[in-house]
Design a protein around this motif. Structure first.
Motif, PDB file in Angstrom:
ATOM      1  N   THR A  77      -5.833   5.827   3.107  1.00 48.38           N
ATOM      2  CA  THR A  77      -6.058   4.410   2.824  1.00 48.38           C
ATOM      3  C   THR A  77      -5.152   3.914   1.703  1.00 48.38           C
ATOM      4  O   THR A  77      -4.589   2.821   1.782  1.00 48.38           O
ATOM      5  CB  THR A  77      -7.532   4.153   2.468  1.00 48.38           C
ATOM      6  OG1 THR A  77      -8.385   4.798   3.427  1.00 48.38           O
ATOM      7  CG2 THR A  77      -7.830   2.661   2.476  1.00 48.38           C
ATOM      8  N   ARG A  78      -5.011   4.703   0.655  1.00 52.25           N
ATOM      9  CA  ARG A  78      -4.093   4.306  -0.420  1.00 52.25           C
ATOM     10  C   ARG A  78      -2.668   4.179   0.115  1.00 52.25           C
ATOM     11  O   ARG A  78      -1.928   3.273  -0.282  1.00 52.25           O
ATOM     12  CB  ARG A  78      -4.177   5.307  -1.581  1.00 52.25           C
ATOM     13  CG  ARG A  78      -5.433   5.121  -2.448  1.00 52.25           C
ATOM     14  CD  ARG A  78      -5.587   6.205  -3.500  1.00 52.25           C
ATOM     15  NE  ARG A  78      -4.581   6.157  -4.548  1.00 52.25           N
ATOM     16  CZ  ARG A  78      -4.840   5.905  -5.840  1.00 52.25           C
ATOM     17  NH1 ARG A  78      -6.070   5.632  -6.230  1.00 52.25           N
ATOM     18  NH2 ARG A  78      -3.874   5.914  -6.727  1.00 52.25           N
ATOM     19  N   ASN A  79      -2.280   5.059   1.037  1.00 54.46           N
ATOM     20  CA  ASN A  79      -0.940   4.945   1.608  1.00 54.46           C
ATOM     21  C   ASN A  79      -0.768   3.666   2.413  1.00 54.46           C
ATOM     22  O   ASN A  79       0.297   3.043   2.379  1.00 54.46           O
ATOM     23  CB  ASN A  79      -0.630   6.171   2.472  1.00 54.46           C
ATOM     24  CG  ASN A  79      -0.158   7.349   1.659  1.00 54.46           C
ATOM     25  OD1 ASN A  79       0.356   7.192   0.560  1.00 54.46           O
ATOM     26  ND2 ASN A  79      -0.332   8.553   2.188  1.00 54.46           N
ATOM     27  N   MET A  80      -1.804   3.268   3.134  1.00 49.67           N
ATOM     28  CA  MET A  80      -1.712   2.006   3.870  1.00 49.67           C
ATOM     29  C   MET A  80      -1.548   0.842   2.906  1.00 49.67           C
ATOM     30  O   MET A  80      -0.735  -0.067   3.130  1.00 49.67           O
ATOM     31  CB  MET A  80      -2.960   1.826   4.738  1.00 49.67           C
ATOM     32  CG  MET A  80      -2.897   0.607   5.689  1.00 49.67           C
ATOM     33  SD  MET A  80      -1.721   0.793   7.043  1.00 49.67           S
ATOM     34  CE  MET A  80      -0.506  -0.475   6.634  1.00 49.67           C
ATOM     35  N   PHE A  81      -2.298   0.853   1.828  1.00 47.46           N
ATOM     36  CA  PHE A  81      -2.160  -0.202   0.818  1.00 47.46           C
ATOM     37  C   PHE A  81      -0.793  -0.132   0.124  1.00 47.46           C
ATOM     38  O   PHE A  81      -0.209  -1.161  -0.205  1.00 47.46           O
ATOM     39  CB  PHE A  81      -3.284  -0.112  -0.215  1.00 47.46           C
ATOM     40  CG  PHE A  81      -4.553  -0.812   0.191  1.00 47.46           C
ATOM     41  CD1 PHE A  81      -4.556  -2.169   0.497  1.00 47.46           C
ATOM     42  CD2 PHE A  81      -5.755  -0.118   0.265  1.00 47.46           C
ATOM     43  CE1 PHE A  81      -5.725  -2.824   0.872  1.00 47.46           C
ATOM     44  CE2 PHE A  81      -6.932  -0.763   0.641  1.00 47.46           C
ATOM     45  CZ  PHE A  81      -6.907  -2.121   0.943  1.00 47.46           C
ATOM     46  N   LYS A  82      -0.290   1.061  -0.107  1.00 48.09           N
ATOM     47  CA  LYS A  82       1.051   1.189  -0.688  1.00 48.09           C
ATOM     48  C   LYS A  82       2.096   0.562   0.227  1.00 48.09           C
ATOM     49  O   LYS A  82       3.007  -0.146  -0.230  1.00 48.09           O
ATOM     50  CB  LYS A  82       1.391   2.667  -0.932  1.00 48.09           C
ATOM     51  CG  LYS A  82       0.666   3.317  -2.092  1.00 48.09           C
ATOM     52  CD  LYS A  82       1.044   4.795  -2.174  1.00 48.09           C
ATOM     53  CE  LYS A  82       0.252   5.511  -3.260  1.00 48.09           C
ATOM     54  NZ  LYS A  82       0.576   6.962  -3.309  1.00 48.09           N
ATOM     55  N   TRP A 114       8.588  -0.407  -6.909  1.00 50.59           N
ATOM     56  CA  TRP A 114       7.315  -0.816  -6.305  1.00 50.59           C
ATOM     57  C   TRP A 114       6.157   0.013  -6.863  1.00 50.59           C
ATOM     58  O   TRP A 114       5.017  -0.460  -6.929  1.00 50.59           O
ATOM     59  CB  TRP A 114       7.374  -0.705  -4.778  1.00 50.59           C
ATOM     60  CG  TRP A 114       7.504   0.700  -4.256  1.00 50.59           C
ATOM     61  CD1 TRP A 114       8.646   1.351  -3.912  1.00 50.59           C
ATOM     62  CD2 TRP A 114       6.428   1.634  -4.027  1.00 50.59           C
ATOM     63  NE1 TRP A 114       8.372   2.628  -3.482  1.00 50.59           N
ATOM     64  CE2 TRP A 114       7.018   2.834  -3.540  1.00 50.59           C
ATOM     65  CE3 TRP A 114       5.042   1.579  -4.189  1.00 50.59           C
ATOM     66  CZ2 TRP A 114       6.259   3.957  -3.219  1.00 50.59           C
ATOM     67  CZ3 TRP A 114       4.289   2.699  -3.869  1.00 50.59           C
ATOM     68  CH2 TRP A 114       4.902   3.866  -3.387  1.00 50.59           C
ATOM     69  N   GLN A 115       6.442   1.276  -7.253  1.00 48.34           N
ATOM     70  CA  GLN A 115       5.381   2.139  -7.773  1.00 48.34           C
ATOM     71  C   GLN A 115       4.744   1.557  -9.033  1.00 48.34           C
ATOM     72  O   GLN A 115       3.536   1.709  -9.249  1.00 48.34           O
ATOM     73  CB  GLN A 115       5.939   3.537  -8.098  1.00 48.34           C
ATOM     74  CG  GLN A 115       6.486   4.278  -6.895  1.00 48.34           C
ATOM     75  CD  GLN A 115       7.987   4.105  -6.742  1.00 48.34           C
ATOM     76  OE1 GLN A 115       8.554   3.098  -7.182  1.00 48.34           O
ATOM     77  NE2 GLN A 115       8.644   5.070  -6.122  1.00 48.34           N
ATOM     78  N   ALA A 116       5.560   0.865  -9.850  1.00 47.55           N
ATOM     79  CA  ALA A 116       5.016   0.264 -11.068  1.00 47.55           C
ATOM     80  C   ALA A 116       4.043  -0.859 -10.732  1.00 47.55           C
ATOM     81  O   ALA A 116       3.023  -1.047 -11.413  1.00 47.55           O
ATOM     82  CB  ALA A 116       6.156  -0.269 -11.943  1.00 47.55           C
ATOM     83  N   VAL A 117       4.346  -1.589  -9.674  1.00 46.62           N
ATOM     84  CA  VAL A 117       3.454  -2.662  -9.233  1.00 46.62           C
ATOM     85  C   VAL A 117       2.167  -2.064  -8.665  1.00 46.62           C
ATOM     86  O   VAL A 117       1.060  -2.547  -8.936  1.00 46.62           O
ATOM     87  CB  VAL A 117       4.158  -3.554  -8.186  1.00 46.62           C
ATOM     88  CG1 VAL A 117       3.225  -4.656  -7.698  1.00 46.62           C
ATOM     89  CG2 VAL A 117       5.441  -4.149  -8.765  1.00 46.62           C
ATOM     90  N   TRP A 118       2.314  -0.993  -7.882  1.00 46.95           N
ATOM     91  CA  TRP A 118       1.146  -0.318  -7.304  1.00 46.95           C
ATOM     92  C   TRP A 118       0.247   0.265  -8.400  1.00 46.95           C
ATOM     93  O   TRP A 118      -0.972   0.102  -8.359  1.00 46.95           O
ATOM     94  CB  TRP A 118       1.601   0.773  -6.349  1.00 46.95           C
ATOM     95  CG  TRP A 118       0.510   1.717  -5.950  1.00 46.95           C
ATOM     96  CD1 TRP A 118       0.330   3.005  -6.365  1.00 46.95           C
ATOM     97  CD2 TRP A 118      -0.596   1.429  -5.070  1.00 46.95           C
ATOM     98  NE1 TRP A 118      -0.797   3.551  -5.805  1.00 46.95           N
ATOM     99  CE2 TRP A 118      -1.391   2.605  -5.003  1.00 46.95           C
ATOM    100  CE3 TRP A 118      -0.984   0.320  -4.338  1.00 46.95           C
ATOM    101  CZ2 TRP A 118      -2.543   2.688  -4.226  1.00 46.95           C
ATOM    102  CZ3 TRP A 118      -2.139   0.395  -3.568  1.00 46.95           C
ATOM    103  CH2 TRP A 118      -2.911   1.567  -3.519  1.00 46.95           C
ATOM    104  N   ASP A 119       0.845   0.941  -9.365  1.00 48.52           N
ATOM    105  CA  ASP A 119       0.057   1.518 -10.460  1.00 48.52           C
ATOM    106  C   ASP A 119      -0.705   0.424 -11.215  1.00 48.52           C
ATOM    107  O   ASP A 119      -1.877   0.608 -11.584  1.00 48.52           O
ATOM    108  CB  ASP A 119       0.956   2.273 -11.437  1.00 48.52           C
ATOM    109  CG  ASP A 119       1.424   3.605 -10.883  1.00 48.52           C
ATOM    110  OD1 ASP A 119       0.891   4.042  -9.845  1.00 48.52           O
ATOM    111  OD2 ASP A 119       2.326   4.216 -11.498  1.00 48.52           O
ATOM    112  N   TYR A 120      -0.052  -0.693 -11.432  1.00 48.54           N
ATOM    113  CA  TYR A 120      -0.690  -1.803 -12.136  1.00 48.54           C
ATOM    114  C   TYR A 120      -1.845  -2.364 -11.309  1.00 48.54           C
ATOM    115  O   TYR A 120      -2.901  -2.713 -11.858  1.00 48.54           O
ATOM    116  CB  TYR A 120       0.344  -2.893 -12.425  1.00 48.54           C
ATOM    117  CG  TYR A 120      -0.200  -4.073 -13.202  1.00 48.54           C
ATOM    118  CD1 TYR A 120      -0.457  -3.979 -14.567  1.00 48.54           C
ATOM    119  CD2 TYR A 120      -0.455  -5.291 -12.554  1.00 48.54           C
ATOM    120  CE1 TYR A 120      -0.962  -5.058 -15.273  1.00 48.54           C
ATOM    121  CE2 TYR A 120      -0.963  -6.380 -13.262  1.00 48.54           C
ATOM    122  CZ  TYR A 120      -1.213  -6.259 -14.615  1.00 48.54           C
ATOM    123  OH  TYR A 120      -1.709  -7.331 -15.322  1.00 48.54           O
TER     124      TYR A 120
END
Length: 422
Positions: free
Chosen positions: A346-351, A388-394
């Motif tokens: 699920t986290r991968n789908m949101f990523k 994009w990882q910084a946006v996801w982490d935030y």
């Protein structure tokens, strides 16, 4: 902890500025991400056994492999496991139920007898979780499916049994929609087919069409319930011919104003559903996705952040289809911690959705219209290394769910204190 928060916020600030230079508003991206629910499938938690007959063997092309400890053995255990998974996943969520997850208080209830009352506990739980529910009739793993045929069976009595099951499933789905204030997507999938080449390919499809016509005859307000139909190219025991092919269900969905379900594992190994979304969107109101990961066949592996997952998300976002494409997950892996499987997939789908939302779609489309393919290629390649990882982490941080690998500690703790004691 404060220092970690500062790092997350600082990384986000840098990413925000970098994307802003491309005309992408990351705050708007996060707001949009909040509005896209993912329907998480209940059957990952118990290996598709359900509560009709939890010890029953799976049949009809369904196979969960592995014997990792801790599978849910009761509705209460499954709901507890889902709550743990939900607590580790940001974003809007729904739950996708199969008919075999009914609760009967020990009473034997046949599938052509199921009623909304058998799912009242699920509705109460969904209200507490503030989520919607989706539904599926369970047209497999049953004595009346042992011949490999159900809604297309030559025996009218068997067809009528499954027709009634679908009718009752639709009323349960409508009940979900009315109780929870969001339409329930009810998906019809059958395993019907032949191991070897059939003498008659038309007859079973005529019977399937007739059965569906009868099962879906009653009009139900789309405000509460949406019908979907799902194809498959082949399966175990149906290697040579599948009655409900893509061509059959695409035609049926268009002709009857139904949603069409595209499952990532239900096509030839070289086919991908991302390439089908734009075409299908021109002819049906709603598209249901079963996002899975086939490995050489419809093996329903846990979703990973691969090229196809990102392509699926980009087709949904880039074409403005978030209101018409309903994202559901479909995998079941019994070889790993089942809660971890939910969280990873699920986290991968949101990523993938995050990455798609951060793409400057209009800029890319404008370059393409002007035949500036150089800019298109250059931008698409550079975007691969954008933060994009910084946006996801935030996003995870603002939703108060673990950032990075921190969620795994919670799963391991739950495994030690709960799962291993079952």
């Amino acid at each position: 902890m404060s220092n970690k928060m500062n790092i997350i916020e600082e990384h986000y600030r840098i990413a925000k500025e970098k994307y802003a230079a491309l005309g992408v508003d990351t705050e708007a991206v996060l707001k949009k991400l909040d509005s896209i629910p993912i329907s998480i499938h209940c059957w990952q938690g118990d290996d598709v056994k359900g509560f009709e007959n939890p010890e029953g063997e799976l049949t009809g092309g369904i196979q969960a492999t592995g014997n990792y400890p801790g599978a849910a053995k009761s509705p209460e255990q499954l709901r507890s496991d889902l709550e743990k998974a939900f607590s580790l996943i940001p974003g809007a969520k729904r739950l996708n139920l199969h008919a075999i997850y009914l609760e009967t208080n020990g009473e034997k209830v046949e599938r052509d007898e199921i009623e909304p009352k058998h799912f009242e506990n699920w509705v109460r739980w969904a209200k507490a979780q503030q989520i919607g529910l989706d539904f599926n009739p369970t047209i497999f793993s049953h004595p009346k499916a042992d011949d490999g045929l159900t809604l297309s069976h030559p025996d009218e009595e068997i067809r009528n049994f499954w027709i009634e099951h679908v009718k009752r499933s639709r009323k349960i789905s409508e009940y979900f929609g009315k109780e929870l204030g969001t339409p329930s997507i009810m998906n019809v999938w059958i395993p019907d087919g032949f191991k070897d080449v059939p003498a008659d390919k038309l007859g079973p499809r005529q019977r399937l069409k007739d059965s569906l016509d009868k099962a879906l005859e009653e009009k139900i307000d789309r405000k509460y319930h949406i019908d979907a139909v799902e194809s498959k190219v082949f399966g175990i025991g149906a290697e040579s011919y599948t009655v409900g092919s893509h061509e059959f269900y695409a035609g049926y969905a268009i002709a009857n104003d139904l949603a069409l379900c595209l499952d990532a594992g239900h096509f030839h190994p070289t086919e991908v559903i991302s390439d089908k979304i734009s075409s299908v969107s021109l002819f049906v109101k709603d598209i249901l996705l079963h996002v899975s990961r086939p490995v050489r066949w419809d093996s329903d592996h846990v979703v990973i952040l691969d090229d196809e997952l990102m392509a699926i998300a980009k087709e949904i976002i880039g074409n403005g289809l978030t209101d018409r494409v309903h994202i559901g997950l479909d995998f079941f892996d019994a070889s790993i911690n089942r809660i971890a499987a939910w969280v990873i997939g699920t986290r991968n789908m949101f990523k993938a959705l995050t990455i798609a939302l951060l793409q400057p779609t209009e800029t890319l489309k404008n370059a393409e219209v002007e035949f500036d393919f150089t800019t298109r290629l250059a931008m698409l390649e550079e975007l691969k290394s954008y933060p994009w990882q910084a946006v996801w982490d935030y996003y995870c941080y603002t939703k108060d769910v673990p950032v990075g690998m921190e969620w795994l500690k919670e799963v391991k703790k739950y495994e030690k204190t709960v799962l291993l004691n079952r």
